[in-house]
Write an enzyme that holds these catalytic residues in place. Structure first.
Site, mmCIF file in Angstrom:
data_model
loop_
_atom_site.group_PDB
_atom_site.id
_atom_site.type_symbol
_atom_site.label_atom_id
_atom_site.label_comp_id
_atom_site.label_asym_id
_atom_site.label_seq_id
_atom_site.Cartn_x
_atom_site.Cartn_y
_atom_site.Cartn_z
ATOM 1 N N CYS A 17 0.715 -1.447 0.081
ATOM 2 C CA CYS A 17 -0.283 0.283 -0.157
ATOM 3 C C CYS A 17 0.874 1.230 -0.656
ATOM 4 O O CYS A 17 0.736 2.004 1.403
ATOM 5 C CB CYS A 17 -1.068 0.491 0.996
ATOM 6 S SG CYS A 17 -1.822 -1.484 1.369
ATOM 7 N N ALA A 58 1.340 3.858 -1.714
ATOM 8 C CA ALA A 58 1.196 5.024 -1.794
ATOM 9 C C ALA A 58 1.376 6.104 -0.427
ATOM 10 O O ALA A 58 0.410 5.725 0.150
ATOM 11 C CB ALA A 58 0.087 5.929 -3.224
ATOM 12 N N PRO A 59 1.811 7.566 -0.889
ATOM 13 C CA PRO A 59 2.314 8.557 -1.079
ATOM 14 C C PRO A 59 3.955 8.133 -2.003
ATOM 15 O O PRO A 59 4.508 8.610 -2.558
ATOM 16 C CB PRO A 59 2.185 9.741 -0.455
ATOM 17 C CG PRO A 59 2.285 9.297 0.525
ATOM 18 C CD PRO A 59 1.586 8.375 0.642
ATOM 19 N N LYS A 101 7.553 6.008 2.557
ATOM 20 C CA LYS A 101 8.493 4.199 3.295
ATOM 21 C C LYS A 101 9.119 3.645 1.930
ATOM 22 O O LYS A 101 10.407 3.188 2.225
ATOM 23 C CB LYS A 101 7.131 3.678 3.961
ATOM 24 C CG LYS A 101 6.809 4.476 5.207
ATOM 25 C CD LYS A 101 5.932 2.975 5.863
ATOM 26 C CE LYS A 101 5.171 3.795 6.895
ATOM 27 N NZ LYS A 101 4.207 4.455 6.655
ATOM 28 N N ASP A 127 1.786 -1.514 4.983
ATOM 29 C CA ASP A 127 1.541 -0.643 6.042
ATOM 30 C C ASP A 127 0.214 -0.245 5.697
ATOM 31 O O ASP A 127 -0.320 0.068 4.790
ATOM 32 C CB ASP A 127 2.380 0.972 4.866
ATOM 33 C CG ASP A 127 1.377 1.960 6.382
ATOM 34 O OD1 ASP A 127 2.510 1.749 7.633
ATOM 35 O OD2 ASP A 127 1.990 2.848 5.826
ATOM 36 N N CYS A 175 -0.645 3.462 11.676
ATOM 37 C CA CYS A 175 -0.467 4.538 12.185
ATOM 38 C C CYS A 175 -1.821 5.270 13.064
ATOM 39 O O CYS A 175 -2.404 6.353 13.018
ATOM 40 C CB CYS A 175 -0.090 5.846 11.126
ATOM 41 S SG CYS A 175 -1.960 6.244 9.981
#
Length: 447
Positions: free
Chosen positions: A260, A262-263, A266, A331, A384
């Site tokens: 995953c 974008a943007p 990482k 993520d 997050c």
């Protein structure tokens, strides 16, 4: 822009954007501020973010001083009163000057009588500024939520987990002006050169206590309008996100999947840690957002290392055109409740019922990611958020259903104080002074 003779452009732009947010659910981070200089845009953004962050407390106080039901008041007048009260309570503007500005704004964009009402309410609050009413509903969570301007359901959850003192500290952190991580692209420059640029441009900075290639700044505008970003010498990335890449620990020559991506923050840091050797395949369900990954990769000098594919990660297992990965980073989409200090509007967009849908999606993505890792390879699951059902509970479920994976400690990869008792990485904003985040390092057992 409407020709206003007495109202500052920054206040008028803030009013326009707050009205647009309320009527269209636009994001605070996507403001439309035209025909304004850099200083005016900065002031407008500060007003919009501040009013959005403190809206619940502002509305409580305005309701206390309004003879009527504040919720029934016309939207334009609500917005003007919130702006005026925010300046009175939270900015250094001389209070009477602020009141005069919003009285004039109400007259010009609503009607002359609205100016009188604006004047009466704001000046009444100003007279009581040192002894403002406090919420006393008898419900601790409700009172804290109003005082610190959060949804009650969030506060209730945190009270149950953290207790009164830590919950108040977390709420206070979420309402402070955020600090930003500035990660140095050591493939193009050095930390010393970046900090010298910051000093020359009078941007205050402090070193990260967790990462040698990250510094902390509070002012982003000089960075955005300077050369460091355009030249790919730095990236704006919170330390918690950089620490997740450290937990992934990508090595030169490996094949990495970023599911995953974008943007691309990482993704880029992983490429930097690989010293430009190997291959990263960046997947994202939103094809348009992969353009951000491409742009970042080229700017930072990793365009040849990073490949991009639009795809839903749940559809990847079984594809015969893909290699197995040495390491996979998932993520996952999450509630984002660890980043509320930077996302002023997110607290109002999330509902507690969202968690059930999100945890189901996370489980599906995590199960799919498991099939992409070679035997002996590593899968990192990260979020997050600070909510346990999206973090520890998700990993517990995964391990119970995937006997070919085991939890591997991240000890030695990041600072010891950020490693949980079971070997995962977890940060709490009010404790660690970075965004709230979580990641678990899962090793696929060989044989």
């Amino acid at each position: 822009m409407k020709d206003l003779t007495t109202v500052s452009p920054s206040r008028f732009h803030a009013f326009q954007n707050l009205e647009r947010i309320d009527t269209t659910d636009a994001f605070v981070g996507r403001l439309q501020i035209d025909e304004a200089d850099q200083r005016e845009r900065r002031q407008a953004r500060e007003l919009v973010a501040g009013v959005t962050r403190w809206q619940r407390r502002l509305d409580f106080l305005l309701s206390e001083f309004y003879n009527g039901d504040f919720e029934d008041m016309e939207l334009r007048l609500q917005v003007i009163l919130r702006l005026g009260l925010y300046e009175i309570l939270y900015q250094d503007t001389p209070p009477h000057a602020a009141v005069d500005q919003y009285v004039e704004l109400a007259k010009e964009v609503i009607r002359p009588g609205a100016g009188g009402l604006t004047n009466g309410i704001l000046r009444a609050i100003l007279r009581k500024k040192d002894a403002l009413p406090q919420p006393r509903t008898g419900d601790t969570a409700e009172d804290l939520a109003i005082r610190h301007s959060h949804p009650t359901w969030m506060v209730r959850r945190w009270l149950d987990r953290f207790g009164d003192i830590d919950t108040a500290a977390l709420l206070t952190w979420n309402n402070q002006r955020p600090m930003f991580g500035l990660r140095v692209n050591t493939a193009k420059t050095t930390v010393e050169d970046v900090t010298a640029w910051l000093d020359e441009n009078e941007v205050a900075w402090t070193p990260s206590p967790y990462l040698k290639d990250v510094v902390r700044v509070q002012r982003l505008q000089p960075i955005i309008h300077g050369s460091l970003l355009d030249e790919g010498k730095v990236a704006i990335q919170d330390e918690s996100a950089s620490l997740i890449v450290r937990c992934l620990d990508p090595q030169p020559g490996e094949t990495i999947f970023d599911l995953c991506s974008a943007p691309g923050g990482k993704t880029i840091y992983a490429a930097q840690r690989m010293h430009g050797e190997g291959r990263i395949i960046a997947f994202d369900i939103h094809e348009g957002r992969l353009g951000l990954v491409k742009e970042a990769a080229e700017t930072h000098g990793f365009g040849d290392l990073i490949w991009r594919q639009p795809a839903d990660a749940r559809d990847l297992p079984g594809r015969d055109d893909l290699p197995t990965a040495d390491r996979v980073l998932l993520d996952a989409p999450c509630s984002g409740l660890g980043v509320l200090s930077k996302r002023a509007d997110l607290r109002w967009q999330r509902k507690e019922s969202d968690l059930e849908e999100l945890t189901q999606l996370q489980a599906e993505l995590l199960d799919a990611a498991a099939d992409l890792v070679r035997p002996g390879g590593v899968l990192v699951y990260s979020t997050c958020t600070i909510e346990p059902e999206e973090n520890e509970a998700q990993v517990d479920r995964f391990l119970a259903e995937h006997e070919d994976f085991e939890l591997e400690s991240v000890e030695g990869l990041i600072a010891d104080e950020l490693v949980t008792s079971d070997g995962a990485f977890a940060s709490l904003p009010h404790r660690d002074a970075i965004d709230g985040a979580y990641c678990a390092r899962l090793r696929r057992v060989e044989g």
